[in-house]
Scaffold this motif. Structure first.
Motif, PDB file in Angstrom:
ATOM      1  N   GLU A 254      15.250 -19.025  17.386  1.00 38.81           N
ATOM      2  CA  GLU A 254      14.366 -20.123  17.787  1.00 38.81           C
ATOM      3  C   GLU A 254      14.839 -20.749  19.097  1.00 38.81           C
ATOM      4  N   GLU A 255      16.149 -20.916  19.226  1.00 40.19           N
ATOM      5  CA  GLU A 255      16.690 -21.509  20.456  1.00 40.19           C
ATOM      6  C   GLU A 255      16.477 -20.579  21.651  1.00 40.19           C
ATOM      7  N   ARG A 256      16.679 -19.272  21.437  1.00 41.28           N
ATOM      8  CA  ARG A 256      16.458 -18.305  22.522  1.00 41.28           C
ATOM      9  C   ARG A 256      14.988 -18.265  22.929  1.00 41.28           C
ATOM     10  N   SER A 257      14.102 -18.341  21.919  1.00 43.43           N
ATOM     11  CA  SER A 257      12.671 -18.351  22.196  1.00 43.43           C
ATOM     12  C   SER A 257      12.278 -19.578  23.010  1.00 43.43           C
ATOM     13  N   GLU A 258      12.855 -20.720  22.687  1.00 39.81           N
ATOM     14  CA  GLU A 258      12.561 -21.948  23.416  1.00 39.81           C
ATOM     15  C   GLU A 258      13.069 -21.860  24.864  1.00 39.81           C
ATOM     16  N   ALA A 259      14.246 -21.237  25.040  1.00 43.45           N
ATOM     17  CA  ALA A 259      14.793 -21.073  26.388  1.00 43.45           C
ATOM     18  C   ALA A 259      13.906 -20.151  27.227  1.00 43.45           C
ATOM     19  N   PHE A 260      13.388 -19.079  26.587  1.00 38.89           N
ATOM     20  CA  PHE A 260      12.474 -18.187  27.290  1.00 38.89           C
ATOM     21  C   PHE A 260      11.215 -18.936  27.735  1.00 38.89           C
ATOM     22  N   LYS A 261      10.698 -19.784  26.865  1.00 38.42           N
ATOM     23  CA  LYS A 261       9.510 -20.576  27.229  1.00 38.42           C
ATOM     24  C   LYS A 261       9.801 -21.473  28.431  1.00 38.42           C
ATOM     25  N   THR A 262      11.013 -22.018  28.472  1.00 37.43           N
ATOM     26  CA  THR A 262      11.396 -22.869  29.600  1.00 37.43           C
ATOM     27  C   THR A 262      11.415 -22.071  30.896  1.00 37.43           C
ATOM     28  N   LEU A 263      11.980 -20.851  30.846  1.00 39.86           N
ATOM     29  CA  LEU A 263      12.042 -20.011  32.045  1.00 39.86           C
ATOM     30  C   LEU A 263      10.644 -19.631  32.524  1.00 39.86           C
TER      31      LEU A 263
END
Length: 365
Positions: A22-31
Motif C-alpha cells: 500500500e505504501e509503495r502504491s501510494e508513492a507511485f501515485k505521488t511520482l
C-alpha cells in the motif's frame, strides 16, 4: 573554449524502499502526479514564452501597448513586474504549489526556458512549430532533492530519499561505470547535475547527469588518424604507422537482417494468435524482436566506437578525421536499404562522445 570537464548521462533503475504494498502504491501515485504536473507546467511555460516573444508582432493591438520584455522598474517601456524567468516560475508556482516540490518546478522552468531559447529564432520565423511535451515525459530535479545518498556494502545497493520517497538502486550485473560514478558522487569527487526521473511500464529510472573530468591521455594533436565508415566494414581506421578494420558486414548487417526476418515471421503469425486483451497482447512478441534489434545495434555501435577510440589512444593520435562522409550520407539518403540498415548517425554520435571524453578532436570531412 576547451573545458576540462564533460557530462555523462546514465540510466539507473530505482526501487521504492517501503515495506508494504500500500505504501509503495501510494508513492507511485505521488511520482505519477509529479509527472503530470510537470507535463502541464512545461506546456504552460512554452506557451507563455512564445506569447511574450511574439507580443510585438500583434500589430492589431493599440499603439499605446508596451511590449518590452523587461521589468517595468528597470525600463519605463517594460511590461513585466518581475524578471522574465521569474514570470513563468511564478505562473506554475501559483498553479501547482503544494502538489509538487518547488525544486522540481524550478528545474522544469529552467530546462524549458533553455530548450525554448535553443530554437527561439525558428519559432519566431515560423520554420518550427512550438514544442509540445507529452504526458510520459521525464521530470527533472536538482541534486538538492536527492538526500542522504549512502552505500550498503552487504546488499551492494545505494539508497537515498527523493524528496520524501525512500529509494534504492537496482544495478543488477552492471558492467558499466554507474556504481563507481555514484560512489564518487557520495564522496564528493563527482558532481551530480540536474537529472530526471522517468516512469516507464511500471518501472522507475533515474537519468543521472554526472559531471566528470576528461581523461588525460598522452596524445599528439599533429598525429592524425583517418577513419572511414561504411556498410561493408563499419569502421576502417589508419594512421601513418598502422591500420585497423573494425567489424564486418557479416557481423553487423546479416545479424540485423536475421532479427528483422524473425520479426516479420512473427507479424505474419499474429492473425493466428489467441485473441483477448486486444492489440497489445497479440503484438507482444513483435515488440520483443523490435527491442532486441535496437539493443543489438546499440551494443555493436558502442563496441565499434570504443575500439576506434582505443586505437587512436594507442597510436597517440590527437586528431581523428572522418573522411568522405558527406558523399556517403548522400548515397545513404538515395538508397532506402542502406538508410534503413546502416546506423550511421548513431555511430557518429557515439564516436563524438567517446572522443570528447578522451580529449581527441573530431573533424568530419
Amino acid at each position: 573554449m576547451n573545458t576540462s570537464t564533460m557530462t555523462l548521462t546514465r540510466k539507473i533503475q530505482l526501487l521504492i524502499d517501503l515495506p508494504s504494498k500500500e505504501e509503495r502504491s501510494e508513492a507511485f501515485k505521488t511520482l505519477y502526479r509529479w509527472q503530470n504536473r510537470c507535463y502541464r507546467a512545461a506546456n504552460l511555460i512554452a506557451s507563455h514564452l512564445f506569447v511574450q516573444g511574439m507580443i510585438k508582432e500583434f500589430l492589431y493591438l493599440s499603439e499605446e501597448v508596451k511590449y518590452k520584455l523587461v521589468d517595468e522598474q528597470k525600463d519605463e517601456l517594460g511590461i513585466l513586474n518581475r524578471s522574465r524567468m521569474n514570470t513563468t516560475y511564478r505562473l506554475i508556482s501559483d498553479r501547482f504549489k503544494g502538489e509538487i516540490p518547488t525544486n522540481i518546478l524550478s528545474s522544469i522552468n529552467q530546462s524549458t526556458i533553455k530548450e525554448y531559447t535553443r530554437y527561439q529564432s525558428e519559432y519566431w520565423s515560423g520554420e518550427r512549430s512550438l514544442m509540445n511535451f507529452k504526458r510520459n515525459m521525464p521530470f527533472p530535479f536538482s541534486y538538492e532533492g536527492m538526500r542522504g545518498l549512502s552505500y550498503n556494502e552487504e546488499k551492494n545497493i545505494f539508497s537515498f530519499r527523493l524528496f520524501s520517497i525512500p529509494m534504492v538502486t537496482y544495478l543488477g550485473r552492471d558492467f558499466s561505470d554507474k556504481r563507481s560514478l555514484l560512489k564518487k558522487v557520495m564522496n564528493g569527487k563527482t558532481k551530480l547535475c540536474t537529472s530526471q526521473i522517468q516512469l516507464k511500464k511500471g518501472k522507475i529510472f533515474m537519468l543521472g547527469v554526472f559531471e566528470i573530468e576528461k581523461t588525460e591521455n598522452l596524445l599528439k594533436p599533429e598525429r592524425i588518424a583517418e577513419a572511414a565508415l561504411s556498410i561493408e566494414f563499419p569502421v576502417t581506421v589508419k594512421t601513418a604507422m598502422s591500420k585497423l578494420q573494425i567489424g564486418s558486414k557479416e557481423e553487423f548487417l546479416y545479424r540485423r537482417l536475421a532479427i528483422q526476418a524473425a520479426r516479420k515471421r512473427t507479424q505474419q503469425g499474429i492473425s493466428y494468435a489467441k485473441s483477448g486483451k486486444g492489440y497489445k497482447r497479440k503484438t507482444k512478441a513483435v515488440d520483443r524482436f523490435r527491442e532486441r534489434e535496437r539493443n543489438y545495434i546499440d551494443n555493436r555501435l558502442h563496441v565499434y566506437s570504443r575500439q576506434l577510440i582505443n586505437f587512436c589512444i594507442k597510436q597517440q593520435a590527437g586528431t581523428l578525421v572522418l573522411i568522405n562522409q558527406e558523399k556517403k550520407m548522400a548515397v545513404a539518403k538515395e538508397e532506402e536499404f542502406v538508410l534503413r540498415n546502416w546506423s550511421y548517425y548513431g555511430l557518429i554520435e557515439k564516436i563524438k562522445y567517446k572522443a570528447e571524453m578522451a580529449g581527441i578532436e573530431i573533424i568530419i570531412d
